[in-house]
Design a protein around this motif. Structure first.
Motif, mmCIF file in Angstrom:
data_model
loop_
_atom_site.group_PDB
_atom_site.id
_atom_site.type_symbol
_atom_site.label_atom_id
_atom_site.label_comp_id
_atom_site.label_asym_id
_atom_site.label_seq_id
_atom_site.Cartn_x
_atom_site.Cartn_y
_atom_site.Cartn_z
ATOM 1 N N LEU A 5 0.811 -1.214 0.000
ATOM 2 C CA LEU A 5 0.000 0.000 0.000
ATOM 3 C C LEU A 5 0.851 1.273 0.000
ATOM 4 O O LEU A 5 0.440 2.295 -0.538
ATOM 5 C CB LEU A 5 -0.919 -0.006 1.229
ATOM 6 C CG LEU A 5 -2.157 0.875 1.216
ATOM 7 C CD1 LEU A 5 -3.067 0.524 0.052
ATOM 8 C CD2 LEU A 5 -2.915 0.736 2.537
ATOM 9 N N GLU A 6 2.033 1.187 0.566
ATOM 10 C CA GLU A 6 2.814 2.411 0.740
ATOM 11 C C GLU A 6 3.735 2.718 -0.438
ATOM 12 O O GLU A 6 4.389 3.757 -0.459
ATOM 13 C CB GLU A 6 3.629 2.330 2.033
ATOM 14 C CG GLU A 6 4.668 1.233 2.065
ATOM 15 C CD GLU A 6 5.341 1.097 3.431
ATOM 16 O OE1 GLU A 6 5.020 1.904 4.331
ATOM 17 O OE2 GLU A 6 6.174 0.198 3.598
ATOM 18 N N LYS A 7 3.803 1.834 -1.426
ATOM 19 C CA LYS A 7 4.652 2.098 -2.588
ATOM 20 C C LYS A 7 4.148 3.308 -3.359
ATOM 21 O O LYS A 7 2.948 3.492 -3.545
ATOM 22 C CB LYS A 7 4.706 0.868 -3.499
ATOM 23 C CG LYS A 7 5.549 -0.266 -2.931
ATOM 24 C CD LYS A 7 5.730 -1.385 -3.930
ATOM 25 C CE LYS A 7 6.640 -2.476 -3.360
ATOM 26 N NZ LYS A 7 6.820 -3.596 -4.311
ATOM 27 N N SER A 42 -5.791 1.817 -18.649
ATOM 28 C CA SER A 42 -4.610 2.586 -18.252
ATOM 29 C C SER A 42 -3.397 1.699 -17.995
ATOM 30 O O SER A 42 -2.309 2.214 -17.712
ATOM 31 C CB SER A 42 -4.923 3.400 -16.995
ATOM 32 O OG SER A 42 -5.371 2.553 -15.943
ATOM 33 N N GLN A 43 -3.593 0.352 -18.099
ATOM 34 C CA GLN A 43 -2.524 -0.620 -17.846
ATOM 35 C C GLN A 43 -1.931 -0.452 -16.445
ATOM 36 O O GLN A 43 -0.731 -0.629 -16.227
ATOM 37 C CB GLN A 43 -1.439 -0.521 -18.911
ATOM 38 C CG GLN A 43 -1.897 -0.926 -20.306
ATOM 39 C CD GLN A 43 -2.136 -2.442 -20.439
ATOM 40 O OE1 GLN A 43 -1.196 -3.205 -20.593
ATOM 41 N NE2 GLN A 43 -3.402 -2.848 -20.365
ATOM 42 N N LEU A 44 -2.791 -0.132 -15.493
ATOM 43 C CA LEU A 44 -2.379 -0.005 -14.098
ATOM 44 C C LEU A 44 -2.732 -1.284 -13.336
ATOM 45 O O LEU A 44 -3.748 -1.924 -13.630
ATOM 46 C CB LEU A 44 -3.080 1.186 -13.437
ATOM 47 C CG LEU A 44 -2.674 2.572 -13.934
ATOM 48 C CD1 LEU A 44 -3.526 3.641 -13.259
ATOM 49 C CD2 LEU A 44 -1.196 2.831 -13.650
ATOM 50 N N PRO A 45 -1.933 -1.644 -12.332
ATOM 51 C CA PRO A 45 -2.239 -2.858 -11.564
ATOM 52 C C PRO A 45 -3.463 -2.673 -10.667
ATOM 53 O O PRO A 45 -3.777 -1.564 -10.233
ATOM 54 C CB PRO A 45 -0.979 -3.076 -10.735
ATOM 55 C CG PRO A 45 -0.374 -1.712 -10.594
ATOM 56 C CD PRO A 45 -0.679 -1.009 -11.886
ATOM 57 N N ILE A 46 -4.128 -3.779 -10.409
ATOM 58 C CA ILE A 46 -5.199 -3.825 -9.410
ATOM 59 C C ILE A 46 -4.550 -4.128 -8.061
ATOM 60 O O ILE A 46 -3.737 -5.060 -7.949
ATOM 61 C CB ILE A 46 -6.212 -4.940 -9.745
ATOM 62 C CG1 ILE A 46 -6.981 -4.611 -11.035
ATOM 63 C CG2 ILE A 46 -7.162 -5.181 -8.583
ATOM 64 C CD1 ILE A 46 -8.055 -3.549 -10.869
ATOM 65 N N LEU A 47 -4.899 -3.361 -7.036
ATOM 66 C CA LEU A 47 -4.390 -3.611 -5.687
ATOM 67 C C LEU A 47 -5.576 -3.944 -4.784
ATOM 68 O O LEU A 47 -6.313 -3.056 -4.363
ATOM 69 C CB LEU A 47 -3.639 -2.391 -5.165
ATOM 70 C CG LEU A 47 -2.805 -2.610 -3.894
ATOM 71 C CD1 LEU A 47 -1.649 -3.570 -4.184
ATOM 72 C CD2 LEU A 47 -2.271 -1.298 -3.366
ATOM 73 N N PRO A 48 -5.805 -5.234 -4.476
ATOM 74 C CA PRO A 48 -6.957 -5.608 -3.652
ATOM 75 C C PRO A 48 -6.734 -5.294 -2.173
ATOM 76 O O PRO A 48 -5.661 -5.548 -1.615
ATOM 77 C CB PRO A 48 -7.060 -7.130 -3.862
ATOM 78 C CG PRO A 48 -6.174 -7.441 -5.028
ATOM 79 C CD PRO A 48 -5.092 -6.413 -4.996
ATOM 80 N N VAL A 49 -7.768 -4.746 -1.540
ATOM 81 C CA VAL A 49 -7.763 -4.484 -0.103
ATOM 82 C C VAL A 49 -8.996 -5.162 0.492
ATOM 83 O O VAL A 49 -10.113 -4.955 0.006
ATOM 84 C CB VAL A 49 -7.786 -2.970 0.195
ATOM 85 C CG1 VAL A 49 -7.989 -2.718 1.694
ATOM 86 C CG2 VAL A 49 -6.494 -2.306 -0.266
ATOM 87 N N PRO A 102 -0.910 -8.609 -2.792
ATOM 88 C CA PRO A 102 0.039 -8.200 -3.843
ATOM 89 C C PRO A 102 -0.712 -7.692 -5.073
ATOM 90 O O PRO A 102 -1.824 -8.146 -5.361
ATOM 91 C CB PRO A 102 0.798 -9.499 -4.162
ATOM 92 C CG PRO A 102 0.667 -10.317 -2.919
ATOM 93 C CD PRO A 102 -0.697 -10.002 -2.366
ATOM 94 N N PRO A 103 -0.138 -6.743 -5.794
ATOM 95 C CA PRO A 103 -0.815 -6.187 -6.980
ATOM 96 C C PRO A 103 -1.032 -7.239 -8.058
ATOM 97 O O PRO A 103 -0.235 -8.164 -8.216
ATOM 98 C CB PRO A 103 0.139 -5.088 -7.453
ATOM 99 C CG PRO A 103 1.474 -5.472 -6.889
ATOM 100 C CD PRO A 103 1.195 -6.147 -5.580
ATOM 101 N N ILE A 104 -2.125 -7.085 -8.781
ATOM 102 C CA ILE A 104 -2.443 -7.962 -9.911
ATOM 103 C C ILE A 104 -2.206 -7.179 -11.194
ATOM 104 O O ILE A 104 -2.860 -6.165 -11.444
ATOM 105 C CB ILE A 104 -3.909 -8.446 -9.832
ATOM 106 C CG1 ILE A 104 -4.137 -9.243 -8.547
ATOM 107 C CG2 ILE A 104 -4.271 -9.274 -11.060
ATOM 108 C CD1 ILE A 104 -5.593 -9.618 -8.300
ATOM 109 N N SER A 105 -1.268 -7.631 -11.988
ATOM 110 C CA SER A 105 -0.885 -6.894 -13.199
ATOM 111 C C SER A 105 -1.988 -6.931 -14.254
ATOM 112 O O SER A 105 -2.705 -7.924 -14.398
ATOM 113 C CB SER A 105 0.400 -7.497 -13.769
ATOM 114 O OG SER A 105 0.740 -6.863 -15.002
#
Length: 223
Positions: A38-40, A149-156, A182-185
């Motif tokens: 989360l902090e990246k 946008s080709q951005l990763p999904i970050l599940p919380v 962990p992020p999903i590309s």
């Protein structure tokens, strides 16, 4: 969506402090796991399960970790004060679930800036809140934005709100585990892959939701 100014950042810090205080008064303790994801300092699309307007309190408890983040929320949240006040102070993007065209336009407007300025975009993909012990089917908007946008999904994942029951009119103090996975590309994916991405994300979140909810319940039983 305008850039995050110093005034907005100050407002968000104020809202975070306000919500943290409210959580304390309500006896809610939010415990974060997976902080490193989360902090990246990167742009991503955060998707979180949606059980109650209390989710906003949990989200703002995490705000100091996330720093640059903006949120898409249904407009009804605005009227759930004092949570709605904190949301308004932070400049949340309120969308009308009954007007899909306007909702889609709001998401599209946000996409370019979050990519350029490495801002996290937080979305509750279930749309409607459900405190039923399950993670319900996701709407597609967040996943279209991520792929486009080709951005990763970050599940919380917020563990179950076992302390809250509308039917019993019960609201007790509670401990909530908040897990960042962990992020999903989405690199190389197209709109043809939306359903697959949704299923992959929801499956991973459901597994963690049930595991952390069981862990909390077991810890209560041994007290």
């Amino acid at each position: 969506m305008a850039g995050i100014t110093s005034d907005q950042r100050h407002s968000r810090q104020l809202a975070s402090s306000l919500c943290h205080h409210i959580s304390g008064l309500l006896g809610l303790r939010w415990e974060l796991r997976g902080r490193e994801h989360l902090e990246k300092n990167r742009a991503c699309i955060i998707v979180a399960n949606h059980q109650s307007s209390l989710d906003i309190l949990g989200m703002f408890d995490l705000w100091p970790v996330m720093d640059k983040c903006t949120v898409v929320a249904k407009k009804e949240i605005f009227y759930a004060w004092p949570v709605g006040l904190a949301a308004w102070l932070c400049g949340l993007i309120f969308i009308d679930r009954m007007n899909s065209e306007k909702a889609r336009s709001a998401l599209n407007t946000a996409t370019k800036e979050i990519t350029e300025k490495k801002i996290k975009l937080w979305i509750f993909p279930e749309g409607t809140r459900h405190n039923t012990g399950e993670i319900h089917p996701f709407k597609k908007g967040a996943f279209h934005v991520a792929i486009r946008s080709q951005l990763p999904i970050l599940p919380v994942v917020f563990s179950s709100y076992y302390f809250l029951s509308a039917e019993e009119k019960r609201f007790d103090s509670g401990h909530i585990l908040v897990t960042t996975l962990p992020p999903i590309s989405t690199e190389g994916l197209s709109t043809d892959n939306v359903e697959e991405l949704i299923e992959k994300t929801r499956s991973a979140m459901s597994e963690v939701f049930h595991a952390t909810s069981r862990e909390i319940q077991q810890s209560l039983s041994v007290r």
